[in-house]
Enzyme design. Structure first.
Site, mmCIF file in Angstrom:
data_model
loop_
_atom_site.group_PDB
_atom_site.id
_atom_site.type_symbol
_atom_site.label_atom_id
_atom_site.label_comp_id
_atom_site.label_asym_id
_atom_site.label_seq_id
_atom_site.Cartn_x
_atom_site.Cartn_y
_atom_site.Cartn_z
ATOM 1 N N LYS A 32 81.176 12.358 27.432
ATOM 2 C CA LYS A 32 81.202 13.497 26.504
ATOM 3 C C LYS A 32 82.597 13.699 25.929
ATOM 4 C CE LYS A 32 79.266 15.748 29.827
ATOM 5 N NZ LYS A 32 78.491 16.426 30.839
ATOM 6 N N LYS A 33 83.612 13.604 26.780
ATOM 7 C CA LYS A 33 84.982 13.847 26.307
ATOM 8 C C LYS A 33 85.431 12.759 25.341
ATOM 9 C CE LYS A 33 85.954 17.667 27.381
ATOM 10 N NZ LYS A 33 86.637 18.734 26.650
ATOM 11 N N SER B 65 79.723 10.706 33.376
ATOM 12 C CA SER B 65 79.130 11.875 32.734
ATOM 13 C C SER B 65 80.203 12.689 32.000
ATOM 14 C CB SER B 65 78.446 12.733 33.810
ATOM 15 O OG SER B 65 78.039 13.960 33.291
ATOM 16 N N ASP C 181 92.909 16.746 24.239
ATOM 17 C CA ASP C 181 92.068 17.775 24.847
ATOM 18 C C ASP C 181 92.311 17.802 26.347
ATOM 19 O OD1 ASP C 181 90.203 19.779 25.150
ATOM 20 O OD2 ASP C 181 88.449 18.520 24.781
ATOM 21 N N LYS C 182 91.848 18.887 26.944
ATOM 22 C CA LYS C 182 91.874 19.021 28.399
ATOM 23 C C LYS C 182 90.448 19.234 28.867
ATOM 24 C CE LYS C 182 91.376 22.704 30.248
ATOM 25 N NZ LYS C 182 90.735 23.688 31.180
ATOM 26 N N HIS C 183 90.120 18.682 30.031
ATOM 27 C CA HIS C 183 88.817 18.988 30.618
ATOM 28 C C HIS C 183 89.022 19.425 32.059
ATOM 29 C CE1 HIS C 183 84.499 18.902 31.201
ATOM 30 N NE2 HIS C 183 84.731 18.322 32.366
ATOM 31 N N SER C 184 88.372 20.525 32.410
ATOM 32 C CA SER C 184 88.429 20.996 33.792
ATOM 33 C C SER C 184 87.096 20.712 34.451
ATOM 34 C CB SER C 184 88.702 22.501 33.796
ATOM 35 O OG SER C 184 88.362 23.061 35.044
ATOM 36 N N ARG D 121 69.461 13.327 37.412
ATOM 37 C CA ARG D 121 70.297 13.437 38.631
ATOM 38 C C ARG D 121 70.106 14.788 39.292
ATOM 39 N NH1 ARG D 121 75.940 12.893 36.349
ATOM 40 N NH2 ARG D 121 76.580 13.355 38.473
ATOM 41 N N THR E 114 83.358 27.470 29.913
ATOM 42 C CA THR E 114 84.065 28.051 28.762
ATOM 43 C C THR E 114 83.080 28.490 27.679
ATOM 44 O OG1 THR E 114 85.947 26.640 29.244
ATOM 45 C CG2 THR E 114 85.853 27.555 27.035
#
Ligand code: URA
Length: 328
Positions: free
Chosen positions: A191-192, A187, A84-87, A172, A124
């Site tokens: 999740k990822k 954080s 996967d990718k996370h931005s 936070r 997204t």
């Protein structure tokens, strides 16, 4: 092992490193509610000022990852690497919509769990919800089925994943402790990593269209995420990309989906958007060992676009998740 929350808060407040057991106790306290809001807020503020070593960040990330459901793709026999990718998010960043089907067309499985916009950046999930009928919160069974049959599924985070992050993030947000690199690292990664990935690629944004802004802070975040994710057992690499201009030509949920469709079908490919998309696709193929070097990886990604395979996968994913069959 049991501790007093106030003792652990004091230890961090005074600049000492917490042990893995102490961090596990804090994560449990956050998840179960045995730590009060004010104690969680004080802990976040102590971390904000005193920071955390990489070992502490790894313990916090793994604890938060394990606070809820962690997906396991082995029983699915996907026969493909899971990547996967996370931005970190930027204005006009619609890359995920094209990237997931491109990388799926190249032979990976991409179970992409996306988020909502943060501050002025888009998310997204918000974009996908502009597709009529698209079910961004499918059952775990449907998510697995679509990932297996189509190659990718882009959905929203369920509350069963990383519940410790959900509570900590909420606290936070109201205690001025969002801007802490150790806390952002844990954080994002909790999740990822709960998605059971074989590899992860991070797109860490800098510039006025991102939430981090300054390049040196974004670089620090990228280094933290790569070190912690690798330390937590998920091979991870990161690119730093410029968000001082809108990425592509549109910013807004439905118009970005249209731009993504135009991109996939080849009608319109804005050069900066194309460069970022191919660069990230290539890193995902390298990270999941579907390409031997950068030029092979880039050529594979370009071929998935040119043949129409990526567009077809996106269309199939939309239909499988309840969207229209005539989207293109
Ligand atoms: N995105 C997240 O998911 N968490 C943060 O703390 C910051 C950005």
């Amino acid at each position: 092992m049991s501790f007093l929350p106030q003792e652990l808060i004091r230890k961090k407040r005074d600049g000492n490193a917490l042990t893995a057991e102490e961090i596990a106790f804090i994560v449990q306290g956050i998840t179960t509610g045995s730590m009060a809001d004010e104690q969680v807020g004080a802990f976040a503020m102590a971390v904000f000022f005193q920071g955390m070593s990489m070992d502490e960040r790894i313990a916090l990330t793994c604890g938060m990852r394990d606070s809820g459901t962690v997906l396991d793709w082995k029983p699915q026999n996907l026969g493909r690497p899971v990547v996967d990718k996370h931005s970190t998010g930027g204005v006009g960043d619609k890359v995920s919509l094209m990237l997931a089907p491109i990388v799926a067309a190249c032979g990976a499985a991409v179970p992409m769990i996306s988020g909502r916009g943060l501050g002025h950046t888009g998310g997204t999930l918000d974009k996908l919800e502009s597709i009529p009928g698209y079910n961004a919160v499918p059952s775990p069974e449907l998510f697995a089925k679509v990932t297996k049959q189509v190659g990718c599924a882009i959905i929203g985070q369920t509350s069963a994943m990383a519940p410790a992050d959900k509570r900590l993030y909420g606290i936070r947000d109201v205690t001025a402790t969002v801007e802490s690199i150790p806390l952002i690292t844990a954080s994002i990664l909790s999740k990822k990593l709960a998605a059971g990935l074989d590899a992860l690629v991070m797109d860490v944004k800098f510039g006025s269209g991102s939430f981090m802004g300054a390049l040196d802070r974004s670089r620090e975040l990228a280094q933290s995420i790569v070190t912690v994710a690798n330390g937590a057992g998920c091979p991870t690499r990161a690119l730093l990309t410029d968000m001082n201009e809108v990425l592509g030509t549109t910013a807004g949920n439905a118009v970005e989906v249209v731009e993504a469709l135009d991109y996939l079908s080849g009608t319109r490919r804005e050069p900066r958007l194309h460069a970022v998309t191919i660069a990230l696709a290539a890193e995902m193929l390298l990270a999941s060992k579907l390409a031997g070097d950068l030029s092979e990886a880039e050529a594979k990604a370009e071929a998935a676009l040119a043949s129409g395979a990526a567009a077809e996968i996106f269309a199939r994913m939309v239909v499988a998740l309840g969207g229209p069959a005539d989207l293109f």
